[in-house]
Design a protein around this motif. Structure first.
Motif, PDB file in Angstrom:
ATOM      1  N   LEU A  36       0.853  -1.189   0.000  1.00 15.90           N
ATOM      2  CA  LEU A  36       0.000   0.000   0.000  1.00 15.90           C
ATOM      3  C   LEU A  36       0.894   1.245   0.000  1.00 15.90           C
ATOM      4  CD1 LEU A  36      -2.516  -1.246   2.705  1.00 15.90           C
ATOM      5  CD2 LEU A  36      -3.064  -0.742   0.303  1.00 15.90           C
ATOM      6  N   PRO A  37       0.317   2.427  -0.239  1.00 15.04           N
ATOM      7  CA  PRO A  37       1.153   3.632  -0.178  1.00 15.04           C
ATOM      8  C   PRO A  37       1.742   3.851   1.209  1.00 15.04           C
ATOM      9  CG  PRO A  37      -1.126   4.173  -0.773  1.00 15.04           C
ATOM     10  CD  PRO A  37      -1.061   2.703  -0.603  1.00 15.04           C
ATOM     11  N   VAL A  38       2.817   4.617   1.228  1.00 17.62           N
ATOM     12  CA  VAL A  38       3.532   4.934   2.466  1.00 17.62           C
ATOM     13  C   VAL A  38       3.367   6.435   2.719  1.00 17.62           C
ATOM     14  CG1 VAL A  38       5.882   5.136   3.409  1.00 17.62           C
ATOM     15  CG2 VAL A  38       5.177   3.053   2.223  1.00 17.62           C
ATOM     16  N   LEU A  39       3.185   6.805   3.981  1.00 19.66           N
ATOM     17  CA  LEU A  39       3.037   8.218   4.343  1.00 19.66           C
ATOM     18  C   LEU A  39       4.237   8.645   5.178  1.00 19.66           C
ATOM     19  CD1 LEU A  39       1.075  10.700   4.341  1.00 19.66           C
ATOM     20  CD2 LEU A  39       0.144   9.812   6.484  1.00 19.66           C
ATOM     21  N   ASP A  40       4.824   9.784   4.819  1.00 18.83           N
ATOM     22  CA  ASP A  40       5.906  10.369   5.634  1.00 18.83           C
ATOM     23  C   ASP A  40       5.374  11.682   6.210  1.00 18.83           C
ATOM     24  OD1 ASP A  40       8.308  11.053   6.802  1.00 18.83           O
ATOM     25  OD2 ASP A  40       9.224  11.746   4.923  1.00 18.83           O
ATOM     26  N   VAL A  41       5.136  11.688   7.513  1.00 18.02           N
ATOM     27  CA  VAL A  41       4.505  12.845   8.165  1.00 18.02           C
ATOM     28  C   VAL A  41       5.579  13.761   8.734  1.00 18.02           C
ATOM     29  CG1 VAL A  41       2.824  13.540   9.887  1.00 18.02           C
ATOM     30  CG2 VAL A  41       2.650  11.297   8.876  1.00 18.02           C
ATOM     31  N   GLY A  42       5.459  15.074   8.464  1.00 16.37           N
ATOM     32  CA  GLY A  42       6.472  16.029   8.935  1.00 16.37           C
ATOM     33  C   GLY A  42       7.757  15.811   8.152  1.00 16.37           C
ATOM     34  N   ASP A  67       3.716  17.962   5.276  1.00 17.09           N
ATOM     35  CA  ASP A  67       4.262  18.827   6.329  1.00 17.09           C
ATOM     36  C   ASP A  67       3.280  19.965   6.545  1.00 17.09           C
ATOM     37  OD1 ASP A  67       7.401  19.025   7.471  1.00 17.09           O
ATOM     38  OD2 ASP A  67       6.236  20.878   7.653  1.00 17.09           O
ATOM     39  N   ILE A  68       3.343  20.540   7.740  1.00 16.13           N
ATOM     40  CA  ILE A  68       2.464  21.682   8.050  1.00 16.13           C
ATOM     41  C   ILE A  68       3.022  22.973   7.441  1.00 16.13           C
ATOM     42  CG2 ILE A  68       3.596  22.310  10.235  1.00 16.13           C
ATOM     43  CD1 ILE A  68       0.799  22.719  11.429  1.00 16.13           C
ATOM     44  N   SER A  69       4.320  22.977   7.132  1.00 14.96           N
ATOM     45  CA  SER A  69       4.978  24.220   6.721  1.00 14.96           C
ATOM     46  C   SER A  69       4.973  24.378   5.196  1.00 14.96           C
ATOM     47  CB  SER A  69       6.430  24.211   7.234  1.00 14.96           C
ATOM     48  OG  SER A  69       7.238  25.055   6.463  1.00 14.96           O
ATOM     49  N   PRO A  70       4.344  25.453   4.685  1.00 19.85           N
ATOM     50  CA  PRO A  70       4.356  25.683   3.231  1.00 19.85           C
ATOM     51  C   PRO A  70       5.768  25.880   2.708  1.00 19.85           C
ATOM     52  CG  PRO A  70       2.881  27.266   4.361  1.00 19.85           C
ATOM     53  CD  PRO A  70       3.603  26.491   5.422  1.00 19.85           C
ATOM     54  N   GLU A  71       6.645  26.506   3.534  1.00 19.16           N
ATOM     55  CA  GLU A  71       8.032  26.740   3.090  1.00 19.16           C
ATOM     56  C   GLU A  71       8.751  25.402   2.869  1.00 19.16           C
ATOM     57  OE1 GLU A  71       6.734  28.190   5.797  1.00 19.16           O
ATOM     58  OE2 GLU A  71       6.826  30.356   5.429  1.00 19.16           O
ATOM     59  N   ASP A  92      -1.628  18.985   8.545  1.00 19.69           N
ATOM     60  CA  ASP A  92      -1.339  19.173   9.970  1.00 19.69           C
ATOM     61  C   ASP A  92      -1.680  17.862  10.662  1.00 19.69           C
ATOM     62  OD1 ASP A  92      -1.217  19.750  12.635  1.00 19.69           O
ATOM     63  OD2 ASP A  92      -2.641  21.411  12.571  1.00 19.69           O
ATOM     64  N   VAL A  93      -0.676  17.232  11.219  1.00 14.38           N
ATOM     65  CA  VAL A  93      -0.864  15.904  11.816  1.00 14.38           C
ATOM     66  C   VAL A  93      -1.803  15.962  13.032  1.00 14.38           C
ATOM     67  CG1 VAL A  93       1.160  15.989  13.333  1.00 14.38           C
ATOM     68  CG2 VAL A  93       0.448  13.809  12.358  1.00 14.38           C
ATOM     69  N   MET A  94      -2.069  17.180  13.520  1.00 14.94           N
ATOM     70  CA  MET A  94      -3.007  17.368  14.633  1.00 14.94           C
ATOM     71  C   MET A  94      -4.437  17.592  14.140  1.00 14.94           C
ATOM     72  SD  MET A  94      -1.321  17.312  17.411  1.00 14.94           S
ATOM     73  CE  MET A  94      -2.357  18.213  18.517  1.00 14.94           C
ATOM     74  N   ASP A  95      -4.648  17.524  12.841  1.00 16.61           N
ATOM     75  CA  ASP A  95      -5.975  17.798  12.264  1.00 16.61           C
ATOM     76  C   ASP A  95      -7.053  16.953  12.952  1.00 16.61           C
ATOM     77  OD1 ASP A  95      -8.182  18.152  10.668  1.00 16.61           O
ATOM     78  OD2 ASP A  95      -7.036  18.124   8.785  1.00 16.61           O
ATOM     79  N   PRO A  96      -8.053  17.614  13.560  1.00 14.99           N
ATOM     80  CA  PRO A  96      -9.099  16.830  14.248  1.00 14.99           C
ATOM     81  C   PRO A  96     -10.033  16.128  13.262  1.00 14.99           C
ATOM     82  CG  PRO A  96      -9.564  19.187  14.412  1.00 14.99           C
ATOM     83  CD  PRO A  96      -8.245  19.055  13.701  1.00 14.99           C
ATOM     84  N   HIS A  97      -9.972  16.534  11.979  1.00 14.64           N
ATOM     85  CA  HIS A  97     -10.841  15.913  10.961  1.00 14.64           C
ATOM     86  C   HIS A  97      -9.968  15.280   9.879  1.00 14.64           C
ATOM     87  CE1 HIS A  97     -14.046  18.003  12.955  1.00 14.64           C
ATOM     88  NE2 HIS A  97     -13.428  19.138  12.771  1.00 14.64           N
ATOM     89  N   VAL A  98      -9.199  14.299  10.273  1.00 10.30           N
ATOM     90  CA  VAL A  98      -8.229  13.718   9.336  1.00 10.30           C
ATOM     91  C   VAL A  98      -8.931  13.130   8.100  1.00 10.30           C
ATOM     92  CG1 VAL A  98      -8.134  11.459  10.498  1.00 10.30           C
ATOM     93  CG2 VAL A  98      -6.146  12.279   9.280  1.00 10.30           C
ATOM     94  N   GLU A  99     -10.191  12.718   8.270  1.00  6.64           N
ATOM     95  CA  GLU A  99     -10.939  12.135   7.150  1.00  6.64           C
ATOM     96  C   GLU A  99     -11.201  13.161   6.053  1.00  6.64           C
ATOM     97  OE1 GLU A  99     -11.855  12.133  10.292  1.00  6.64           O
ATOM     98  OE2 GLU A  99     -12.139  10.060  10.990  1.00  6.64           O
ATOM     99  N   LYS A 111       2.338   1.936   5.687  1.00  9.09           N
ATOM    100  CA  LYS A 111       3.313   2.407   6.689  1.00  9.09           C
ATOM    101  C   LYS A 111       3.125   3.907   6.857  1.00  9.09           C
ATOM    102  CE  LYS A 111       5.782  -1.473   6.366  1.00  9.09           C
ATOM    103  NZ  LYS A 111       4.536  -2.238   6.143  1.00  9.09           N
ATOM    104  N   VAL A 112       3.350   4.367   8.077  1.00  9.36           N
ATOM    105  CA  VAL A 112       3.445   5.811   8.318  1.00  9.36           C
ATOM    106  C   VAL A 112       4.759   6.072   9.047  1.00  9.36           C
ATOM    107  CG1 VAL A 112       2.438   7.835   9.417  1.00  9.36           C
ATOM    108  CG2 VAL A 112       0.929   6.090   8.482  1.00  9.36           C
ATOM    109  N   PHE A 113       5.568   6.966   8.499  1.00 13.85           N
ATOM    110  CA  PHE A 113       6.826   7.360   9.128  1.00 13.85           C
ATOM    111  C   PHE A 113       6.663   8.727   9.784  1.00 13.85           C
ATOM    112  CE2 PHE A 113       8.177   4.217   6.142  1.00 13.85           C
ATOM    113  CZ  PHE A 113       9.280   3.616   6.723  1.00 13.85           C
TER     114      PHE A 113
END
Ligand SMILES: C[S@@+](CC[C@H](N)C(=O)[O-])C[C@H]1O[C@@H](n2cnc3c(N)ncnc32)[C@H](O)[C@@H]1O
Length: 280
Positions: A36-42, A67-71, A92-99, A111-113
């Motif tokens: 399956l696809p892999v996610l790299d958070v941040g 990433d949360i940062s546009p830069e 934003d990994v803190m998103d309360p509505h991740v769906e 996988k999520v890294f």
């Protein structure tokens, strides 16, 4: 963190540690025939994404890096693009509505890294919950975390200094690892993973260090991760850096030594927690 160029330029030290840690963790991970696809958070500047994670993936595996940062994302697209394999998305990994988030459309992930992310996010429970939602059953989450570091202890000393209090006191603990004062960070993190529906495959803490070829590069690397430097008036920035470095030296966070070939190396020390959880 909004200085991708600085972080990436002096990030060879960070990438080297990530490379060693992920290489060691890789054997724990399992890869089904059709990954399956892999996610790299941040994902930051994307160097670890492209140079450390992607080369290890089974052929044909897609990776979503966010990433949360546009830069940071702009830097990733310019310097670490890999069309057909990596898709960069704001998240934003803190998103309360991740769906409803940008990364949900590619879920579920195998996988999520979260490489060097969790110490930036005070509410680790929310992150773990979101990762759990994004993963497929039996999917695995990989974490590398600064458990504690003299760099953070230095912030705690500096906030008491009248020169810096006004710039630091309002949200000091937003920029300090939530495990900084934990007697037993492994138990705390394992407990968190288990309570949110993960089986813990690995979790430990070890001393770790970033090695830089020059004092200037170490200083620039510090600048790239300083949460407070942006707030300090221009004419006091150097004074702040000097003071921060002095505090860290006193706390044993910065050392140097001569390498085997006689070249001096400049170190930044911390305790690193690495963990792998499998979604039950
Ligand atoms: C220390 S950097 C690590 C970057 C990269 N994973 C690496 O190892 O080089 C942490 C990254 O997490 C990002 N970050 C911080 N809070 C976040 C959040 N709530 N959601 C997504 N990313 C976040 C920062 O913008 C930064 O790019």
């Amino acid at each position: 963190m909004d200085k991708p160029k600085l972080f990436s330029r002096d990030g060879a030290a960070y990438t080297a540690v990530a490379e060693a840690q992920i290489a060691e963790l890789w054997s724990i991970l399992s890869w089904p025939e059709d990954p399956l696809p892999v996610l790299d958070v941040g994902c930051g500047p994307g160097d670890v994404t492209k140079k450390v994670i992607v080369p290890r993936l089974p052929p044909g595996t897609k990776l979503v890096a966010c990433d949360i940062s546009p830069e940071m994302l702009e830097y990733c697209r310019q310097h670490n693009a890999l069309p057909g394999t990596i898709t960069y998305e704001p998240f934003d990994v803190m998103d309360p509505h991740v769906e409803r988030s940008t990364v949900w459309k590619y879920a579920p992930y195998g996988k999520v890294f979260a490489v060097m992310l969790m110490h930036w996010v005070p509410d680790n429970r929310r992150v773990v919950q979101n990762m759990h939602k994004l993963l497929a059953p039996s999917g695995e989450a990989v974490f590398t975390i600064i458990a504690n570091m003299p760099l953070f202890a230095a912030y705690e000393e500096m906030v008491k200094d009248p020169r810096w209090t006004q710039y630091m006191e309002r949200d000091l603990y937003k920029f300090i690892s939530p495990y900084q004062h934990c007697e037993d960070p492994v138990s705390v993190f394992c407990q968190l993973l288990k309570s949110e529906g993960f089986q813990v495959l690995r979790c430990d803490v070890r001393p770790q260090k970033f090695a830089f070829p020059s004092e200037l590069q170490r200083r620039d690397a510090l600048k790239s991760v300083s949460a407070f430097l942006n707030r300090i008036p221009e004419e006091q920035k150097e004074e702040f850096m000097e003071d921060w470095i002095q505090h860290m030296e006193k706390l044993g966070g910065l050392t140097k030594d001569a390498g085997p070939a006689g070249e001096t190396k400049f170190y930044m020390h911390y305790n690193s927690m690495v963990a792998v959880g499998k979604k039950l």
